[in-house]
Write an enzyme that holds these catalytic residues in place. Structure first.
Site, PDB file in Angstrom:
ATOM      1  N   ARG A 194      -9.983 -11.540   1.908  1.00  0.00           N
ATOM      2  CA  ARG A 194     -10.833 -12.588   1.320  1.00  0.00           C
ATOM      3  C   ARG A 194     -10.142 -13.959   1.354  1.00  0.00           C
ATOM      4  O   ARG A 194     -10.801 -14.989   1.365  1.00  0.00           O
ATOM      5  CB  ARG A 194     -11.241 -12.188  -0.104  1.00  0.00           C
ATOM      6  CG  ARG A 194     -10.100 -11.979  -1.040  1.00  0.00           C
ATOM      7  CD  ARG A 194     -10.503 -11.238  -2.309  1.00  0.00           C
ATOM      8  NE  ARG A 194     -10.598  -9.790  -2.109  1.00  0.00           N
ATOM      9  CZ  ARG A 194     -10.963  -8.927  -3.053  1.00  0.00           C
ATOM     10  NH1 ARG A 194     -11.275  -9.361  -4.259  1.00  0.00           N
ATOM     11  NH2 ARG A 194     -11.022  -7.637  -2.796  1.00  0.00           N
ATOM     12  N   LYS A 232       0.852  -1.196   0.000  1.00  0.00           N
ATOM     13  CA  LYS A 232       0.000   0.000   0.000  1.00  0.00           C
ATOM     14  C   LYS A 232       0.885   1.241   0.000  1.00  0.00           C
ATOM     15  O   LYS A 232       1.917   1.250   0.670  1.00  0.00           O
ATOM     16  CB  LYS A 232      -0.847   0.039   1.280  1.00  0.00           C
ATOM     17  CG  LYS A 232      -2.041  -0.886   1.284  1.00  0.00           C
ATOM     18  CD  LYS A 232      -2.855  -0.692   2.561  1.00  0.00           C
ATOM     19  CE  LYS A 232      -3.975  -1.713   2.673  1.00  0.00           C
ATOM     20  NZ  LYS A 232      -5.003  -1.588   1.636  1.00  0.00           N
TER      21      LYS A 232
HETATM   22  N1  BES Z   1      -8.121  -3.766   4.318  1.00  0.00           N
HETATM   23  C1  BES Z   1      -8.267  -3.357   2.983  1.00  0.00           C
HETATM   24  C2  BES Z   1      -9.584  -2.623   2.697  1.00  0.00           C
HETATM   25  C3  BES Z   1      -9.770  -1.292   3.360  1.00  0.00           C
HETATM   26  C4  BES Z   1      -9.449  -0.128   2.690  1.00  0.00           C
HETATM   27  C5  BES Z   1     -10.346  -1.184   4.604  1.00  0.00           C
HETATM   28  C6  BES Z   1      -9.635   1.096   3.291  1.00  0.00           C
HETATM   29  C7  BES Z   1     -10.546   0.037   5.201  1.00  0.00           C
HETATM   30  C8  BES Z   1     -10.198   1.183   4.534  1.00  0.00           C
HETATM   31  C9  BES Z   1      -8.229  -4.573   2.058  1.00  0.00           C
HETATM   32  O1  BES Z   1      -7.436  -5.621   2.469  1.00  0.00           O
HETATM   33  C10 BES Z   1      -7.685  -4.098   0.734  1.00  0.00           C
HETATM   34  O2  BES Z   1      -6.586  -3.642   0.702  1.00  0.00           O
HETATM   35  N2  BES Z   1      -8.485  -4.207  -0.313  1.00  0.00           N
HETATM   36  C11 BES Z   1      -8.088  -3.760  -1.601  1.00  0.00           C
HETATM   37  C12 BES Z   1      -8.630  -4.742  -2.606  1.00  0.00           C
HETATM   38  C13 BES Z   1      -8.046  -4.572  -3.982  1.00  0.00           C
HETATM   39  C14 BES Z   1      -6.575  -4.938  -3.986  1.00  0.00           C
HETATM   40  C15 BES Z   1      -8.803  -5.468  -4.927  1.00  0.00           C
HETATM   41  C16 BES Z   1      -8.676  -2.362  -1.839  1.00  0.00           C
HETATM   42  O3  BES Z   1      -9.783  -2.077  -1.360  1.00  0.00           O
HETATM   43  O4  BES Z   1      -8.017  -1.563  -2.460  1.00  0.00           O
HETATM   44 ZN    ZN Z   2      -5.413  -5.425   1.873  1.00  0.00          ZN
END
Ligand code: BES
Ligand code: ZN
Ligand code: ZN
Length: 487
Positions: free
Chosen positions: A338, A264
């Site tokens: 997931r 990230k």
């Molecule tokens: N934990 C995050 C989702 C999240 C984002 C929660 C912001 C709370 C606030 C999750 O694991 C994630 O990173 N999801 C990705 C999915 C993508 C790679 C398909 C996302 O939402 O960008």
């Molecule tokens: Zn994530």
């Protein structure tokens, strides 16, 4: 701080301060006095406007109407101000729209949730002198249809006690979500769960790396690989004697989500300690249900791990075999929740149940779809989805349904494995994540399953409504309201 119902007229209760709600800007009510001062200070009674008249021992608070959401947020707003004063007690009348039970619950939760602040890491703790809050049994308006009937004190006291249990547990959830990620590791999470299970007489089983390997939970294990802490699958059981239903709750417990090798960016990583918000809410819900002695059997399954980086990190392009035998192509290591949930859901379906709900801070896309304050509800059973939405409307938490469709399901196709962990389209990411989870629900259970994405409301770096800066404790209140409705 304790809230007491007092069976006396508001004016006959002794206290250091009286809180008066100015409802719908109406100054024509026996509790609204001091008109001269209200006029002088230009107090209009706008929603959430607050005016302290210290000499008169009064505070006036604007409330748009008597709906429970507004009573809850107004109570939260005013208690935050009152906590700064040197007071021991204050009093308020009984406000409600439909029935006094709903009103007293909203006011009590507004006070108890609004008063929350997370101070664990402050060297100087701000302590308030406030000890007691008195709610008068005198109502703002007479009960519709029961003009001369008095309110049912016993009933209101029961609701007040219940709301204190719920609020205490919401604040417990907030505490563990707010904790720094290096303090709240998966091991610390399971230690807390054990401690709470013991206190509440719940059964608990904890599975570490060895056990997860035996169970074939390779998707969960892959996410854990680069972490210095072992993974922890925490399984709590609340088994009341005369259970009317059996519910399974599954929580995403990422104690930190760096994104893994699909790292990230710094700004998005910040606040990712909240990625165990679903797991914390699931723990809080089973504790609340047992404290309230709800006649519903509950299994809480928590998948706790970090998503870290390191030499041993799982990689984009890896293929993982989940517990149910399905193979998953990893195309993004940041879609890790997931993967953990796929295995936890497979595990959670070993026994029979009436409903299974998973709670997860799963996708940023959920916030794009519904805004940052609302959770997304998904699943194949419209009635079940609707039951959750109805429960949220009673609880004061915001939720809405996102509808699946068959075209979205195709976006998860993989050329080399059974399914890809991300969608091939940039649109509808909350839904494709939900559909991915649905692929790990057995056919016979499809209509028993609901998925709640709490990525938006789980954590905010600001105060909103009855929620203070940080974790909100969502969706504990909705889950309890849903469970109560199943009885
Ligand atoms: N934990 C995050 C989702 C999240 C984002 C929660 C912001 C709370 C606030 C999750 O694991 C994630 O990173 N999801 C990705 C999915 C993508 C790679 C398909 C996302 O939402 O960008
Ligand atoms: Zn994530
Ligand atoms: Zn995550």
């Amino acid at each position: 701080m304790k809230i007491k119902l007092i069976d006396k007229k508001l004016k006959d209760i002794k206290s250091d301060l009286e809180v008066v709600f100015v409802v719908n800007k109406s100054l024509k009510h026996r509790w609204v006095q001091d008109l001269e001062y209200l006029d002088k200070t230009n107090f209009k009674g706008d929603d959430e406007e607050i005016l302290f008249l210290h000499e008169k021992k009064k505070v006036y608070v604007g409330v748009e109407n008597l709906e429970h959401e507004n009573l809850r947020t107004a109570s939260a707003q005013v208690i935050r101000q009152i906590l700064k004063l040197k007071l021991k007690t204050f009093k308020i009348g009984l406000y409600f729209e439909k029935n006094p039970e709903e009103g007293i619950k909203a006011i009590s939760e507004g006070f108890l949730l609004g008063a929350y602040s997370f101070q664990k890491y402050k060297s100087k703790i701000k302590k308030s002198s406030l000890k007691e809050i008195f709610i008068s049994s005198e109502a703002y308006k007479t009960l519709p249809g029961y003009e001369n009937k008095k309110v049912n004190i016993k009933n209101l006291e029961k609701i007040l006690d219940e709301s204190a249990v719920i609020s205490k547990n919401v604040n417990f959830v907030r505490d563990i979500v707010n904790e720094a990620p290096s303090d709240l590791s998966p091991l610390e999470f399971s230690r807390i769960a054990k401690e709470e299970a013991q206190k509440n007489n719940l059964q608990i089983k904890i599975y570490g790396e060895k056990e997860l390997k035996k169970l074939g939970m390779n998707a969960f294990l892959a996410v854990n690989r680069a972490s210095t802490y072992p993974p922890q699958l925490i399984h709590l059981v609340y088994k009341p004697k005369q259970a009317k239903k059996k519910i399974v709750l599954v929580g995403k417990g990422l104690t930190y989500d760096t994104g893994g090798l699909s790292l990230k960016p710094g700004e998005s990583m910040l606040t990712m300690k909240m990625d165990m918000g679903g797991a914390a809410a699931v723990l809080g819900t089973i504790l609340t249900a047992s404290e309230l002695k709800l006649p519903i059997e509950i299994d809480a399954v928590i998948g706790a791990t970090e998503n870290a980086i390191g030499q041993d990190a799982y990689k984009p392009d890896d293929v993982l075999k989940a517990m149910n035998g399905k193979t998953i192509e990893v195309r993004n290591t940041d879609a890790e929740g997931r993967l953990v949930l796929a295995d936890c859901l497979a595990y959670a379906q070993k026994e029979k149940f009436d409903f299974i709900a998973d709670i997860a801070t799963l996708t940023g896309a959920s916030m794009i779809a519904l805004g940052e304050y609302t959770s997304s509800v998904m699943g194949y059973n419209n009635d079940l989805n609707q039951a959750i939405i109805n429960a949220s409307k009673k609880s004061g938490e915001l939720m809405d349904v996102l509808p699946f469709n068959k075209y979205l399901a195709k976006l998860l196709k993989s050329e080399i494995a059974d399914i890809s962990n991300i969608s091939s389209s940039k649109y509808g990411g909350a839904l494709t994540a939900g559909i991915f989870l649905g692929e790990f629900i057995e056919k016979k259970n499809k209509n028993k399953w609901v998925h709640i994405d709490i990525a938006g409301p789980a954590y905010k770096e600001k105060t909103w409504g009855e929620n203070s800066y940080g974790a909100s404790g969502a969706p504990l209140r909705t889950l309890i309201s849903w469970l109560e409705n199943l009885i």
